[in-house]
Design a protein around this motif. Structure first.
Motif, short mmCIF file in Angstrom:
data_model
loop_
_atom_site.label_atom_id
_atom_site.label_comp_id
_atom_site.label_asym_id
_atom_site.label_seq_id
_atom_site.Cartn_x
_atom_site.Cartn_y
_atom_site.Cartn_z
N THR A 29 49.04 59.94 54.15
CA THR A 29 50.36 59.30 54.12
C THR A 29 50.85 59.28 52.67
OG1 THR A 29 49.36 57.12 53.84
CG2 THR A 29 49.92 57.76 56.08
N ARG A 30 52.10 58.90 52.50
CA ARG A 30 52.66 58.74 51.14
C ARG A 30 52.96 57.26 50.94
NH1 ARG A 30 53.96 63.28 48.29
NH2 ARG A 30 54.05 65.19 49.50
N ASP A 31 52.62 56.80 49.74
CA ASP A 31 52.93 55.39 49.44
C ASP A 31 54.37 55.27 48.93
OD1 ASP A 31 52.90 56.29 46.84
OD2 ASP A 31 51.16 55.10 46.21
N ASN A 33 55.56 55.14 46.01
CA ASN A 33 55.84 55.98 44.84
C ASN A 33 55.78 57.48 45.15
OD1 ASN A 33 56.11 53.70 43.22
ND2 ASN A 33 53.90 53.63 42.84
N GLY A 34 55.49 57.83 46.39
CA GLY A 34 55.43 59.22 46.79
C GLY A 34 54.09 59.88 46.56
N VAL A 35 53.06 59.08 46.23
CA VAL A 35 51.73 59.61 45.98
C VAL A 35 50.99 59.76 47.31
CG1 VAL A 35 49.53 59.17 44.81
CG2 VAL A 35 51.68 58.52 43.71
N LEU A 36 50.30 60.88 47.47
CA LEU A 36 49.53 61.09 48.70
C LEU A 36 48.35 60.15 48.76
CD1 LEU A 36 49.44 64.99 48.95
CD2 LEU A 36 50.79 63.42 50.32
#
Length: 173
Positions: A29-31, A33-36
């Motif tokens: 998923t992405r948090d 902030n867009g981090v995987l």
């Protein structure tokens, strides 16, 4: 009997990790902030990652050696560049500068000999520039011979004709 139990126990221990590895699932998923984010438990909007493919493994290369073809020796050619064919040289001292050209390229160990009217002009040398002194006036024929490291004749230039113009002793005009 102990041996059979021992073999069965070993098989169970060997099979259990394989089955456990096959049943594991990974979710991504992405948090905010867009981090995987990778996880082994499913989250809302998570996608399951397929672990059956191995993207980082390079394809095998062919380990066989290339065919060893016989190395073709260069076929050399030699030509006289100066004086030009049917050209005139005007020099009262009788000096003639002769230049040759070797194709594909002059290599270490090659030797060149110049022939003036069929007669060798000295020993073979390691360059294609010759200076002839006190040549008589009139028509002359030049030819170059190319020798390899072993002294074997490997190329001969075409005969080149030139004309030397020189003031005559009888008629200086």
């Amino acid at each position: 009997m102990k041996r059979i139990l021992f073999v069965i126990a070993i098989l169970l221990f060997a099979i259990t990790p394989l089955q456990a590895q096959q049943t594991k699932k990974v979710f991504v998923t992405r948090d905010a902030n867009g981090v995987l984010v990778f996880s082994d438990s499913p989250q809302p909007d998570a996608e399951e990652v397929d672990l059956s493919s191995r993207a980082n493994v390079m394809a095998a290369t062919d380990p066989t050696l290339p065919n060893n073809k016989k190395v073709e020796k260069d076929v050399f050619s030699i030509a006289i560049v100066q004086p030009e064919e049917q050209g005139s040289v005007r020099d009262n001292t009788g000096s003639v500068y002769v230049t040759g050209k070797i194709s594909p390229m002059f290599q270490r160990g090659l030797r060149v000999r110049l022939l003036l009217d069929g007669a060798p002009q000295g020993e073979p040398q390691n360059n294609t520039v010759f200076i002839l002194r006190d040549v008589d006036r009139g028509e002359h024929k030049l030819q170059m011979e190319l020798f390899d490291q072993n002294g074997k004749l490997i190329a001969v230039s075409p005969v080149s004709t030139f004309y030397l113009h020189r003031t005559s002793v009888i008629s200086p005009n």
